[in-house]
Design a protein around this motif. Structure first.
Motif, PDB file in Angstrom:
ATOM      1  N   SER A   1      -9.884  -9.346  -3.952  1.00  0.00           N
ATOM      2  CA  SER A   1     -10.970  -9.075  -3.017  1.00  0.00           C
ATOM      3  C   SER A   1     -11.314  -7.588  -3.042  1.00  0.00           C
ATOM      4  O   SER A   1     -10.480  -6.755  -3.429  1.00  0.00           O
ATOM      5  CB  SER A   1     -10.551  -9.477  -1.606  1.00  0.00           C
ATOM      6  N   PRO A   2     -12.537  -7.225  -2.618  1.00  0.00           N
ATOM      7  CA  PRO A   2     -12.878  -5.797  -2.527  1.00  0.00           C
ATOM      8  C   PRO A   2     -11.905  -5.025  -1.645  1.00  0.00           C
ATOM      9  O   PRO A   2     -11.595  -3.866  -1.918  1.00  0.00           O
ATOM     10  CB  PRO A   2     -14.298  -5.821  -1.939  1.00  0.00           C
ATOM     11  N   GLU A   3     -11.429  -5.671  -0.582  1.00  0.00           N
ATOM     12  CA  GLU A   3     -10.487  -5.008   0.322  1.00  0.00           C
ATOM     13  C   GLU A   3      -9.192  -4.668  -0.398  1.00  0.00           C
ATOM     14  O   GLU A   3      -8.696  -3.532  -0.301  1.00  0.00           O
ATOM     15  CB  GLU A   3     -10.199  -5.911   1.522  1.00  0.00           C
TER      16      GLU A   3
ATOM     17  N   ASP B   1      -8.736  -4.396  -3.609  1.00  0.00           N
ATOM     18  CA  ASP B   1      -9.020  -3.416  -4.655  1.00  0.00           C
ATOM     19  C   ASP B   1      -9.042  -2.009  -4.071  1.00  0.00           C
ATOM     20  O   ASP B   1      -8.474  -1.078  -4.654  1.00  0.00           O
ATOM     21  CB  ASP B   1     -10.360  -3.747  -5.311  1.00  0.00           C
ATOM     22  N   TYR B   2      -9.658  -1.849  -2.916  1.00  0.00           N
ATOM     23  CA  TYR B   2      -9.725  -0.531  -2.288  1.00  0.00           C
ATOM     24  C   TYR B   2      -8.351  -0.078  -1.792  1.00  0.00           C
ATOM     25  O   TYR B   2      -7.947   1.070  -1.999  1.00  0.00           O
ATOM     26  CB  TYR B   2     -10.708  -0.551  -1.121  1.00  0.00           C
ATOM     27  N   LEU B   3      -7.643  -0.991  -1.132  1.00  0.00           N
ATOM     28  CA  LEU B   3      -6.362  -0.617  -0.536  1.00  0.00           C
ATOM     29  C   LEU B   3      -5.273  -0.365  -1.564  1.00  0.00           C
ATOM     30  O   LEU B   3      -4.380   0.456  -1.358  1.00  0.00           O
ATOM     31  CB  LEU B   3      -5.892  -1.720   0.421  1.00  0.00           C
ATOM     32  N   TRP B   4      -5.345  -1.062  -2.711  1.00  0.00           N
ATOM     33  CA  TRP B   4      -4.203  -1.047  -3.635  1.00  0.00           C
ATOM     34  C   TRP B   4      -4.563  -0.924  -5.114  1.00  0.00           C
ATOM     35  O   TRP B   4      -4.214   0.068  -5.758  1.00  0.00           O
ATOM     36  CB  TRP B   4      -3.372  -2.318  -3.406  1.00  0.00           C
TER      37      TRP B   4
ATOM     38  N   SER C   1      -7.107  -0.287  -7.104  1.00  0.00           N
ATOM     39  CA  SER C   1      -7.838   0.842  -7.679  1.00  0.00           C
ATOM     40  C   SER C   1      -7.010   2.123  -7.697  1.00  0.00           C
ATOM     41  O   SER C   1      -7.397   3.106  -8.323  1.00  0.00           O
ATOM     42  CB  SER C   1      -9.132   1.088  -6.896  1.00  0.00           C
ATOM     43  N   ARG C   2      -5.853   2.102  -7.048  1.00  0.00           N
ATOM     44  CA  ARG C   2      -5.003   3.296  -6.982  1.00  0.00           C
ATOM     45  C   ARG C   2      -3.818   3.234  -7.944  1.00  0.00           C
ATOM     46  O   ARG C   2      -3.015   4.170  -7.993  1.00  0.00           O
ATOM     47  CB  ARG C   2      -4.491   3.482  -5.552  1.00  0.00           C
TER      48      ARG C   2
ATOM     49  N   GLN D   1      -2.395 -11.655  -2.204  1.00  0.00           N
ATOM     50  CA  GLN D   1      -3.301 -10.665  -1.643  1.00  0.00           C
ATOM     51  C   GLN D   1      -3.031 -10.393  -0.175  1.00  0.00           C
ATOM     52  O   GLN D   1      -2.951  -9.230   0.248  1.00  0.00           O
ATOM     53  CB  GLN D   1      -4.742 -11.119  -1.839  1.00  0.00           C
TER      54      GLN D   1
ATOM     55  N   LYS E   1      -2.292  -2.421   5.458  1.00  0.00           N
ATOM     56  CA  LYS E   1      -2.984  -2.202   6.727  1.00  0.00           C
ATOM     57  C   LYS E   1      -1.997  -2.029   7.874  1.00  0.00           C
ATOM     58  O   LYS E   1      -2.286  -1.326   8.849  1.00  0.00           O
ATOM     59  CB  LYS E   1      -3.941  -3.370   6.999  1.00  0.00           C
TER      60      LYS E   1
ATOM     61  N   GLU F   1      -4.427   8.951   4.582  1.00  0.00           N
ATOM     62  CA  GLU F   1      -5.572   8.177   5.060  1.00  0.00           C
ATOM     63  C   GLU F   1      -5.421   7.726   6.506  1.00  0.00           C
ATOM     64  O   GLU F   1      -6.406   7.328   7.124  1.00  0.00           O
ATOM     65  CB  GLU F   1      -5.781   6.968   4.147  1.00  0.00           C
TER      66      GLU F   1
END
Length: 594
Positions: free
Chosen positions: A319-321, A323-326, A328-329, A513, A521, A557
């Motif tokens: 999910s985009p969420e 990907d952003y949280l984990w 992509s890093r 996920q 979170k 963050e």
């Protein structure tokens, strides 16, 4: 000179024996280098730790087709998309040794030896490629260069029991298929190597698909390549079907996109059938063959898109969420140009040498189709892998492996030129310099000599935490606590469940996920938000290792979030501190049940 020639001939004739000796020598050096880590069961990667837990579960009686890891996200377990193939050599070594030593010692021997088995396969494969394309004695140079391949070699180190080493071995066999004189044998080998690799995982799918396309283009160019295309199609379809039947887990028998499931089995079986049909066309016109091949490709792509539309985007399906949280890093998912110059030199130097070598080899064999075609096929694969580094650095091991034939060709020419010098000292020096430059060692050492940026204090703390937290000594006080369900960092979960009796919420595995999101979170959110997650999951403990890489994200963050507050000593009433040794890198609390 005749005596030197006789020695060289014997060296080439008994190359398999020498390849084994080279492997033994390399294994001894690697074992010596990693001896202390082996003694302390220092599985450094999350995947290596989870693999060990999977093998233990198998030997404890878990069903062959059930690959869920029940020490993560209990009681449902974590959905792991791997197969049992890589478990087999580890489990076999452990079972063979347990009658003679303790279980813990058998595990240490297994995790030390198992990763080096695929290295031996690769030694033989690249050696055989070079014997056929350059000279009977070129195998030794290829093996030497392979040992200098920083990223590739790292996948075969002791303790690196994850599946990437075996996938690289399968890729080396795919490379060998293009050098075999018999088209039929080459097709069988490529299809079997592809099926083996994809039954393990899909990481090499792009390169193997490109190899299959190369076989089709070889047939388009020359109708006499039909036996290669036919045997490739049969071997691919049959091998994938066998791999699916024997190794696909219960979860992978669903239409998932990230493993050999009905999605890829149907697509690959269709590709194999198309290859067989194409090989049976009798036309002598290459334009007709090209049109038929293009139509076959459209049919395969069309079937895939229409039958499995959910798999036309990212195969992980995150999910985009998430990907952003984990995702992509993750550092290995970053392009090569986003890393520092040390990583650039270690990863890129050999592929660049390889591409230069492929160019030289193509020029020298331009009038000999029997040599030109395999060089072109291997060169195209190497170019693809090197280009993919601009997308993700994780392409590095494959890029370096595929560069070996080109780099060997370049080194062979350079060393031959060096040997023409009259002075022995000049010959030796020129040979050494050529090897160091082409292997990439020279570039890496030059970069290491350049002034380094001053390391920040925060970076030093991160390094210290990353080194100390996963150790047996660091985790021993945690292991002594009553076994329970622990809310801790995603990157710590696999290590925690492997060396203690505790269970954890998540590891860095994309199918799970919600588990990863809950941790990410939970530590970023308010204490009340974290409490809701912890109550819902029935968590017994909260465990943090201040300074670990993952925690720096939480601190940066969410400076007022749950992690930042408990690390600073602002602990909610529903957490009871657990006393740990003063030198412990951890902080731990027991959840007060309400």
């Amino acid at each position: 000179m005749r005596e030197e020639g006789a020695v060289a001939n014997r060296f080439g004739q008994h190359w398999r024996l020498f390849a084994i000796l080279f492997w033994v020598a390399a294994a001894i050096l690697l074992l010596r280098d990693r001896w202390n880590l082996i003694q302390w069961f220092g599985l450094g990667d999350t995947d290596d730790n989870l693999r060990m837990s999977q093998v233990r579960a198998l030997l404890a009686g878990q069903d062959w087709f059930d690959l869920r890891q029940y020490k993560l996200n209990p009681p449902q377990g974590a959905n792991v998309h791997w197969s049992r193939i890589v478990d087999l050599p580890i489990a076999a070594i452990m079972l063979a040794l347990k009658p003679f030593m303790s279980g813990a010692t058998a595990e240490k021997v297994a995790v030390a030896l198992a990763p080096m088995l695929p290295m031996m396969v690769a030694f033989f494969a690249v050696g055989a490629v070079m014997r056929r394309l350059i000279s009977p004695n070129a195998f030794a140079l290829a093996i030497g260069l392979l040992l200098c391949a920083h990223s590739t070699r790292g996948m075969w180190f002791p303790l690196r029991i994850d599946h990437h080493g075996w996938q690289l071995a399968a890729l080396s066999l795919a490379m060998l298929s293009f050098a075999l004189r018999s088209p039929r044998r080459g097709g069988v080998l490529l299809g079997a190597a592809t099926a083996l690799s994809l039954s393990i995982g899909l990481e090499m799918l792009v390169y193997l698909a490109a190899a299959g396309a190369a076989v089709v283009l070889m047939w388009v160019r020359n109708r006499d390549e039909a036996p290669r295309l036919f045997s490739y199609g049969v071997s691919l379809a049959g091998g994938c079907a066998l791999g699916y039947l024997l190794f696909a887990s219960n979860d992978n028998r669903m239409p998932v996109c990230d493993a050999l499931s009905p999605v890829w089995l149907s697509t690959l079986a269709g590709a194999g059938a198309v290859a067989v049909v194409l090989s049976m066309l009798k036309t002598e016109r290459w334009t007709v063959r090209l049109g038929a091949a293009a139509l076959g490709g459209v049919l395969i792509a069309g079937f895939y898109a229409l039958a499995w539309p959910l798999c036309t985007s990212r195969l992980e399906g995150v999910s985009p969420e998430l990907d952003y949280l984990w995702l992509s890093r993750v550092r290995e998912a970053l392009p090569i140009y986003k890393h520092d110059r040390g990583v650039l030199a270690a990863v890129l130097a050999l592929p660049v040498s390889g591409l230069i070598g492929y160019g030289v080899a193509l020029w020298r064999t331009r009038r000999d189709p029997a040599q030109l075609v395999p060089w072109a096929a291997l060169g195209a694969l190497s170019l693809l892998a090197t280009a993919l580094l601009a997308w993700q650095t994780r392409a590095g091991p494959a890029a370096q492996l595929l560069a070996i034939p080109g780099a060997t060709a370049l080194a062979w020419i350079a060393i031959a030129r060096a040997q023409q010098e009259q002075a022995m000292l000049v010959r030796v020096a020129a040979t050494v310099v050529a090897f160091f430059v082409i292997s990439g060692l020279a570039v890496q050492n030059i970069v290491n000599l350049l002034p380094k940026e001053e390391e920040k204090k925060s970076d030093k703390k991160v390094d210290q935490a990353n080194n100390r937290c996963p150790t047996l000594a660091g985790l021993k006080p945690i292991a002594l606590q009553k076994p329970g369900y622990v809310f801790t960092h995603v990157d710590l979960g696999p290590r925690l469940i492997t060396v203690t009796n505790h269970k954890a919420v998540a590891g860095p595995y994309h199918r799970n996920q919600q588990d990863i999101v809950d941790v990410m979170k939970g530590f970023r959110g308010t204490p009340e938000y974290a409490h809701d997650i912890i109550q819902r999951r029935g968590i017994d403990y909260v465990l943090i290792c201040p300074g670990m890489s993952e925690t720096t994200i939480y601190s940066a963050e969410a400076p007022k979030g749950f992690y930042a507050q408990i690390n600073a000593g602002k602990v909610p009433a529903w957490l009871q501190p657990i006393t740990l040794p003063k030198d412990s890198p951890y902080k731990m609390w027991r959840v007060v049940k309400r």
